[in-house]
Design a protein around this motif. Structure first.
Motif, PDB file in Angstrom:
ATOM      1  N   ILE A  11       0.861  -1.173   0.000  1.00  0.00           N
ATOM      2  CA  ILE A  11       0.000   0.000   0.000  1.00  0.00           C
ATOM      3  C   ILE A  11       0.899   1.225   0.000  1.00  0.00           C
ATOM      4  O   ILE A  11       1.774   1.365   0.860  1.00  0.00           O
ATOM      5  CB  ILE A  11      -0.915   0.022   1.230  1.00  0.00           C
ATOM      6  CG1 ILE A  11      -1.761  -1.252   1.296  1.00  0.00           C
ATOM      7  CG2 ILE A  11      -1.819   1.253   1.207  1.00  0.00           C
ATOM      8  CD1 ILE A  11      -2.410  -1.454   2.628  1.00  0.00           C
ATOM      9  N   PHE A  12       0.684   2.096  -0.967  1.00  0.00           N
ATOM     10  CA  PHE A  12       1.511   3.286  -1.093  1.00  0.00           C
ATOM     11  C   PHE A  12       0.636   4.536  -1.020  1.00  0.00           C
ATOM     12  O   PHE A  12      -0.296   4.694  -1.801  1.00  0.00           O
ATOM     13  CB  PHE A  12       2.261   3.288  -2.426  1.00  0.00           C
ATOM     14  CG  PHE A  12       3.194   2.118  -2.599  1.00  0.00           C
ATOM     15  CD1 PHE A  12       4.416   2.081  -1.947  1.00  0.00           C
ATOM     16  CD2 PHE A  12       2.847   1.050  -3.417  1.00  0.00           C
ATOM     17  CE1 PHE A  12       5.281   0.998  -2.100  1.00  0.00           C
ATOM     18  CE2 PHE A  12       3.697  -0.037  -3.594  1.00  0.00           C
ATOM     19  CZ  PHE A  12       4.915  -0.059  -2.927  1.00  0.00           C
ATOM     20  N   ASN A  86      -0.198  -5.972  -7.601  1.00  0.00           N
ATOM     21  CA  ASN A  86      -1.351  -6.064  -6.711  1.00  0.00           C
ATOM     22  C   ASN A  86      -1.403  -4.925  -5.686  1.00  0.00           C
ATOM     23  O   ASN A  86      -2.253  -4.940  -4.786  1.00  0.00           O
ATOM     24  CB  ASN A  86      -1.341  -7.400  -5.972  1.00  0.00           C
ATOM     25  CG  ASN A  86      -1.541  -8.575  -6.915  1.00  0.00           C
ATOM     26  OD1 ASN A  86      -2.348  -8.508  -7.839  1.00  0.00           O
ATOM     27  ND2 ASN A  86      -0.786  -9.646  -6.704  1.00  0.00           N
ATOM     28  N   ALA A  87      -0.503  -3.968  -5.820  1.00  0.00           N
ATOM     29  CA  ALA A  87      -0.441  -2.863  -4.859  1.00  0.00           C
ATOM     30  C   ALA A  87      -1.655  -1.948  -4.983  1.00  0.00           C
ATOM     31  O   ALA A  87      -2.293  -1.856  -6.036  1.00  0.00           O
ATOM     32  CB  ALA A  87       0.836  -2.060  -5.073  1.00  0.00           C
ATOM     33  N   LYS A  88      -1.953  -1.267  -3.874  1.00  0.00           N
ATOM     34  CA  LYS A  88      -2.991  -0.240  -3.862  1.00  0.00           C
ATOM     35  C   LYS A  88      -2.337   1.113  -3.593  1.00  0.00           C
ATOM     36  O   LYS A  88      -1.321   1.205  -2.889  1.00  0.00           O
ATOM     37  CB  LYS A  88      -4.033  -0.544  -2.787  1.00  0.00           C
ATOM     38  CG  LYS A  88      -4.888  -1.767  -3.102  1.00  0.00           C
ATOM     39  CD  LYS A  88      -5.999  -1.929  -2.071  1.00  0.00           C
ATOM     40  CE  LYS A  88      -6.926  -3.069  -2.461  1.00  0.00           C
ATOM     41  NZ  LYS A  88      -8.071  -3.190  -1.510  1.00  0.00           N
ATOM     42  N   LEU A 178      -6.671   2.841  -7.172  1.00  0.00           N
ATOM     43  CA  LEU A 178      -6.406   4.177  -6.635  1.00  0.00           C
ATOM     44  C   LEU A 178      -7.592   4.686  -5.826  1.00  0.00           C
ATOM     45  O   LEU A 178      -8.743   4.592  -6.257  1.00  0.00           O
ATOM     46  CB  LEU A 178      -6.131   5.158  -7.775  1.00  0.00           C
ATOM     47  CG  LEU A 178      -5.917   6.625  -7.357  1.00  0.00           C
ATOM     48  CD1 LEU A 178      -4.599   6.781  -6.604  1.00  0.00           C
ATOM     49  CD2 LEU A 178      -5.966   7.546  -8.567  1.00  0.00           C
ATOM     50  N   LEU A 179      -7.282   5.250  -4.658  1.00  0.00           N
ATOM     51  CA  LEU A 179      -8.273   5.963  -3.863  1.00  0.00           C
ATOM     52  C   LEU A 179      -7.793   7.391  -3.655  1.00  0.00           C
ATOM     53  O   LEU A 179      -6.669   7.609  -3.208  1.00  0.00           O
ATOM     54  CB  LEU A 179      -8.458   5.281  -2.504  1.00  0.00           C
ATOM     55  CG  LEU A 179      -9.423   5.982  -1.547  1.00  0.00           C
ATOM     56  CD1 LEU A 179     -10.860   5.859  -2.059  1.00  0.00           C
ATOM     57  CD2 LEU A 179      -9.307   5.415  -0.130  1.00  0.00           C
ATOM     58  N   PHE A 195     -11.457   0.606   1.220  1.00  0.00           N
ATOM     59  CA  PHE A 195     -10.408   0.391   0.228  1.00  0.00           C
ATOM     60  C   PHE A 195      -9.384  -0.621   0.735  1.00  0.00           C
ATOM     61  O   PHE A 195      -8.849  -1.438  -0.023  1.00  0.00           O
ATOM     62  CB  PHE A 195      -9.740   1.729  -0.080  1.00  0.00           C
ATOM     63  CG  PHE A 195      -8.735   1.704  -1.199  1.00  0.00           C
ATOM     64  CD1 PHE A 195      -9.118   1.455  -2.510  1.00  0.00           C
ATOM     65  CD2 PHE A 195      -7.388   1.960  -0.947  1.00  0.00           C
ATOM     66  CE1 PHE A 195      -8.196   1.451  -3.542  1.00  0.00           C
ATOM     67  CE2 PHE A 195      -6.459   1.962  -1.968  1.00  0.00           C
ATOM     68  CZ  PHE A 195      -6.863   1.704  -3.274  1.00  0.00           C
ATOM     69  N   LEU A 196      -9.124  -0.579   2.048  1.00  0.00           N
ATOM     70  CA  LEU A 196      -8.155  -1.480   2.665  1.00  0.00           C
ATOM     71  C   LEU A 196      -8.796  -2.785   3.157  1.00  0.00           C
ATOM     72  O   LEU A 196      -8.089  -3.645   3.690  1.00  0.00           O
ATOM     73  CB  LEU A 196      -7.476  -0.782   3.847  1.00  0.00           C
ATOM     74  CG  LEU A 196      -6.690   0.488   3.533  1.00  0.00           C
ATOM     75  CD1 LEU A 196      -6.180   1.123   4.823  1.00  0.00           C
ATOM     76  CD2 LEU A 196      -5.536   0.213   2.578  1.00  0.00           C
TER      77      LEU A 196
END
Length: 212
Positions: A11-12, A86-88, A178-179, A195-196
């Motif tokens: 998660i970034f 797969n990152a958010k 993306l959020l 989102f998480l």
């Protein structure tokens, strides 16, 4: 920490500094994500400037969640998206560009200036953050501003707007990754939790490092 936990989906937070990133970091902590060491990331600014992402990618393998420099800088999010499919990504924003500019310059003035006006080039050169001159180097790498006006308002606001627009354009075809949130909006806390895939622990964001 075991290997499997380090290699969960990443998660970034890719919002610029002074957009509530420390508050988002507090939310990460509340949900027991392992966090990247911010100092280690900030010291990779020269790698980012040279567009050499090897050390940044290596740092990403040490934890689950990351925020601020170099993750908030242009280009980084596109590399991270390719390396961690797969990152958010979370883009934190302010109410408007002027609010962001005021928050940034007020914060830097307290750190390195006279507490009233944005720091001068000489004050940035003398500032001892990580090492003497780091603040100056970062200012020169990030902002295409004149030496005699390192916090030129028009240029910095354009930088802020361009970053947000470029992030949203990059993720246009994959919006599920993306959020975009504003930590001053109460309901955005619940949107972040969704989102998480986490159950909210509060009614709104747990504020951290609130300045302006």
């Amino acid at each position: 920490m075991n290997f499997s936990k380090r290699n969960r989906n990443k998660i970034f937070c890719i919002g610029l500094n002074k957009t509530g990133t420390t508050t988002i970091e507090k939310t990460f902590k509340d949900f027991n994500y392992s966090l990247g060491v911010q100092r280690d990331g900030e010291l990779l600014i020269n790698d980012w400037y040279k567009r050499d992402f090897k050390a940044i990618i290596k740092l990403c393998k040490t934890a689950e969640a990351f925020q601020d420099v170099p993750f908030s800088l242009p280009f980084t999010y596109s590399v991270l998206d390719q390396c961690f499919p797969n990152a958010k990504f979370i883009l934190s924003v302010r109410d408007n560009s002027d609010q962001w500019y005021s928050s940034l310059t007020n914060f830097h003035s307290k750190l390195w200036g006279n507490g009233i006006d944005p720091p001068t080039i000489q004050q940035l050169k003398e500032a001892n953050y990580h090492y003497k001159g780091y603040a100056y180097e970062v200012n020169r790498m990030l902002f295409d501003t004149p030496e005699d006006d390192p916090y030129n308002k028009d240029i910095l606001i354009r930088y802020y707007q361009n970053h947000n627009e470029n992030v949203m354009e990059y993720f246009r075809a994959k919006p599920e990754k993306l959020l975009v949130i504003n930590v001053s909006i109460k309901d955005d806390y619940k949107r972040l939790c969704e989102f998480l895939n986490k159950t909210p622990l509060h009614e709104t964001f747990p504020w951290e490092n609130k300045t302006s």
